[in-house]
Design a protein around this motif. Sequence first.
Motif, PDB file in Angstrom:
ATOM      1  N   UNK A  94       0.833  -1.200   0.000  1.00 38.82           N
ATOM      2  CA  UNK A  94       0.000   0.000   0.000  1.00 38.82           C
ATOM      3  C   UNK A  94       0.871   1.255   0.000  1.00 38.82           C
ATOM      4  N   UNK A  95       0.355   2.301  -0.628  1.00 38.93           N
ATOM      5  CA  UNK A  95       1.095   3.551  -0.710  1.00 38.93           C
ATOM      6  C   UNK A  95       0.758   4.412   0.503  1.00 38.93           C
ATOM      7  N   UNK A  99       2.908   8.595   8.710  1.00 36.36           N
ATOM      8  CA  UNK A  99       1.849   8.918   9.662  1.00 36.36           C
ATOM      9  C   UNK A  99       0.748   7.856   9.654  1.00 36.36           C
ATOM     10  N   UNK A 100       0.330   7.429   8.473  1.00 31.71           N
ATOM     11  CA  UNK A 100      -0.735   6.423   8.370  1.00 31.71           C
ATOM     12  C   UNK A 100      -0.292   5.078   8.935  1.00 31.71           C
ATOM     13  N   UNK A 101       0.976   4.720   8.725  1.00 31.70           N
ATOM     14  CA  UNK A 101       1.479   3.454   9.255  1.00 31.70           C
ATOM     15  C   UNK A 101       1.486   3.487  10.779  1.00 31.70           C
ATOM     16  N   UNK A 102       1.909   4.601  11.349  1.00 29.82           N
ATOM     17  CA  UNK A 102       1.912   4.720  12.811  1.00 29.82           C
ATOM     18  C   UNK A 102       0.480   4.667  13.343  1.00 29.82           C
ATOM     19  N   UNK A 113     -12.113  -2.133  13.322  1.00 28.24           N
ATOM     20  CA  UNK A 113     -10.909  -2.275  12.526  1.00 28.24           C
ATOM     21  C   UNK A 113     -11.038  -1.398  11.278  1.00 28.24           C
ATOM     22  N   UNK A 114     -10.891  -0.079  11.506  1.00 27.12           N
ATOM     23  CA  UNK A 114     -11.109   0.886  10.431  1.00 27.12           C
ATOM     24  C   UNK A 114      -9.950   0.885   9.441  1.00 27.12           C
ATOM     25  N   UNK A 115     -10.262   1.363   8.228  1.00 26.24           N
ATOM     26  CA  UNK A 115      -9.222   1.521   7.220  1.00 26.24           C
ATOM     27  C   UNK A 115      -8.305   2.683   7.627  1.00 26.24           C
ATOM     28  N   UNK A 116      -7.019   2.662   7.214  1.00 31.54           N
ATOM     29  CA  UNK A 116      -6.095   3.726   7.599  1.00 31.54           C
ATOM     30  C   UNK A 116      -6.626   5.122   7.309  1.00 31.54           C
ATOM     31  N   UNK A 117      -7.262   5.290   6.129  1.00 28.63           N
ATOM     32  CA  UNK A 117      -7.742   6.617   5.750  1.00 28.63           C
ATOM     33  C   UNK A 117      -8.818   7.130   6.697  1.00 28.63           C
ATOM     34  N   UNK A 118      -9.483   6.204   7.395  1.00 28.24           N
ATOM     35  CA  UNK A 118     -10.571   6.611   8.280  1.00 28.24           C
ATOM     36  C   UNK A 118     -10.085   6.977   9.679  1.00 28.24           C
ATOM     37  N   UNK A 119      -8.790   6.759   9.940  1.00 29.21           N
ATOM     38  CA  UNK A 119      -8.276   7.019  11.273  1.00 29.21           C
ATOM     39  C   UNK A 119      -7.811   8.464  11.395  1.00 29.21           C
ATOM     40  N   UNK A 143       7.437   3.593   0.696  1.00 33.53           N
ATOM     41  CA  UNK A 143       8.357   3.067  -0.316  1.00 33.53           C
ATOM     42  C   UNK A 143       9.584   3.945  -0.511  1.00 33.53           C
ATOM     43  N   UNK A 144       9.537   5.193  -0.047  1.00 28.88           N
ATOM     44  CA  UNK A 144      10.658   6.115  -0.252  1.00 28.88           C
ATOM     45  C   UNK A 144      11.656   6.088   0.904  1.00 28.88           C
ATOM     46  N   UNK A 145      11.368   5.310   1.947  1.00 30.02           N
ATOM     47  CA  UNK A 145      12.196   5.322   3.146  1.00 30.02           C
ATOM     48  C   UNK A 145      13.409   4.401   3.027  1.00 30.02           C
TER      49      UNK A 145
END
Length: 270
Positions: A94-95, A99-102, A113-119, A143-145
């Motif tokens: 996933x792209x 912040x979204x991963x954390x 169990x919400x989707x990342x975008x909903x958090x 992917x850029x890390x």
Amino acid sequence: MTHHSPDIRVEDVSWSAGGRRILDQVSCTAPAGRVTGLIGPNGSGKTSLLSTIARLESPDSGRVLLGDIASTAMHRREFARTVALVEQHSATELDLTVEQIVELGAIPHRGGWARPAALGTGELVTDCLETAGITDLRHRLWQSLSGGEKQKTQLARAFAQRPCVLLLDEPTNHLDVSASLELLELIRARGLTTVAAMHDLNLAAMYCDHLVVLCDGRVTAEGPTESVLTADLLAEVYGLDALVQPHPRTGRPLVVLCGTATETAERAAP
């Protein structure tokens, strides 16, 4: 499960894969609120033991207890609120941003169990980013890390779970020396029951209160770092010729490698 950090007790755990016994009647304890290092040669079972504690693998026999509670008796959500795992190789297709991963780490504490975008982004995520020293990476894509940046991001995600127990597989694998020390100091400062599989013996000596030594899927030694990390043990388990002496500043064990035991014997031969 109470919210204080429990001890971890592994009792007679065996696990096989592909017809081979990987863990063979492993029993050991990780003391509450301390850092326990898992050390041993490649293939000794360190990652497999971590995976068993993390419930990624089910043992063929034996059990793992968190405090007085068998880990398998805990509901999935309660277990996720208690135990956080930072794996050596973490990948996502996933792209997502850092912040979204954390934010994903906070899922067990939410209503669903919400989707990342909903958090939503809250103080918890900001605090975890700051704690891991990656606030400036907040909007970068995964992917850029670099490898080290990914490791710090995964640690921040683990902190967002607000765990009592932290499991780490080679946490300094992608980090330079300075970043490795910084990361291990950060982990120690959390005061969680921590189990970390480690290759670097001197880093283990510096930061681990307790060591469990694995060899061929069995526990060879276990106890306080100062008692376990000896020249005799390194010769037996790793085939190394090494000096182990008190560090001149800290007093903790310092490993000075002299070569393999075979090389030393050959040099000494007439």
